[in-house]
Design a protein around this motif. Structure first.
Motif, PDB file in Angstrom:
ATOM      1  N   LYS A  40       1.267   5.234   0.025  1.00 51.91           N
ATOM      2  CA  LYS A  40       0.607   6.498   0.352  1.00 51.91           C
ATOM      3  C   LYS A  40       1.578   7.621   0.010  1.00 51.91           C
ATOM      4  O   LYS A  40       2.700   7.649   0.519  1.00 51.91           O
TER       5      LYS A  40
ATOM      6  N   ASN B 136      -2.650  10.813  -9.261  1.00 50.14           N
ATOM      7  CA  ASN B 136      -2.838   9.425  -8.867  1.00 50.14           C
ATOM      8  C   ASN B 136      -2.947   8.529 -10.098  1.00 50.14           C
ATOM      9  O   ASN B 136      -2.288   7.495 -10.184  1.00 50.14           O
TER      10      ASN B 136
ATOM     11  N   GLU C 285      -2.519   5.546  -2.881  1.00 49.80           N
ATOM     12  CA  GLU C 285      -3.329   6.650  -2.370  1.00 49.80           C
ATOM     13  C   GLU C 285      -2.506   7.921  -2.492  1.00 49.80           C
ATOM     14  O   GLU C 285      -1.361   7.966  -2.039  1.00 49.80           O
TER      15      GLU C 285
ATOM     16  N   ASN D  91       0.874  -1.167   0.000  1.00 54.08           N
ATOM     17  CA  ASN D  91       0.000   0.000   0.000  1.00 54.08           C
ATOM     18  C   ASN D  91       0.911   1.216   0.000  1.00 54.08           C
ATOM     19  O   ASN D  91       1.695   1.426   0.920  1.00 54.08           O
TER      20      ASN D  91
ATOM     21  N   SER E 290      -1.593  -0.995  -4.031  1.00 51.07           N
ATOM     22  CA  SER E 290      -2.630   0.031  -4.014  1.00 51.07           C
ATOM     23  C   SER E 290      -1.928   1.373  -3.841  1.00 51.07           C
ATOM     24  O   SER E 290      -0.842   1.451  -3.267  1.00 51.07           O
TER      25      SER E 290
ATOM     26  N   SER F 233      -2.736  11.977  -1.602  1.00 54.13           N
ATOM     27  CA  SER F 233      -3.519  12.993  -0.904  1.00 54.13           C
ATOM     28  C   SER F 233      -2.593  14.113  -0.448  1.00 54.13           C
ATOM     29  O   SER F 233      -1.379  14.019  -0.568  1.00 54.13           O
TER      30      SER F 233
END
Length: 142
Positions: free
Chosen positions: A26, A44, A65, A24, A63, A67
């Motif tokens: 981020k 993204n 993300e 994951n 995955s 932000s």
């Protein structure tokens, strides 16, 4: 990879990347004038496509993300300090002392805040060396 994509977004900059063992990813972007949601979405999609093409993760099992850092996140980069001049900040020093005031100036190695002190609420400028700061957070003022 991410920094190469940021060439298209000169007002934005990479703050931090976190990768968990579960693949994951981020990624936190900030901007000199904030980061519009549309920019985060586009970035993204572009980065996701690059990661898929690069085949860095087996079977593209990852995955992503993207932000902006939340308001409760401490400032991490010099550029974040610059963008927050004029805002109220809470500075925690390495010795545990906490200072609160308006961020007035930023240099390569220090910041200046305007504190309100005493019963008469007098204004006082305080210089703080960046290497003596544990973390700085922007105060949310309503």
């Amino acid at each position: 990879m991410a920094e190469g994509l940021l060439v298209e977004y000169p007002d934005n900059f990479l703050v931090e990347i976190k990768i968990k063992p579960t693949n994951n990813i981020k990624l936190f972007l900030d901007g000199d004038k904030g980061v519009p949601v549309a920019t985060l979405v586009t970035f993204n999609r572009q980065l996701y496509a690059l990661l898929e093409t690069a085949n860095i993760f087996p079977d593209n099992d990852f995955s992503l993300e993207v932000s902006s850092p939340g308001l409760d996140e401490p400032l991490k980069l010099h550029r974040q300090y610059l963008k927050n001049i004029g805002r109220k900040v809470e500075v925690t020093l390495l010795d545990g002392a906490v200072k609160e005031g308006i961020l007035q100036a930023v240099t390569e190695d220090s910041i200046t805040i305007e504190e309100t002190v005493g019963k008469k609420k007098e204004k006082k400028s305080t210089d703080l060396k960046l290497n003596e700061i544990k973390h700085t957070k922007v105060c949310i003022v309503f």
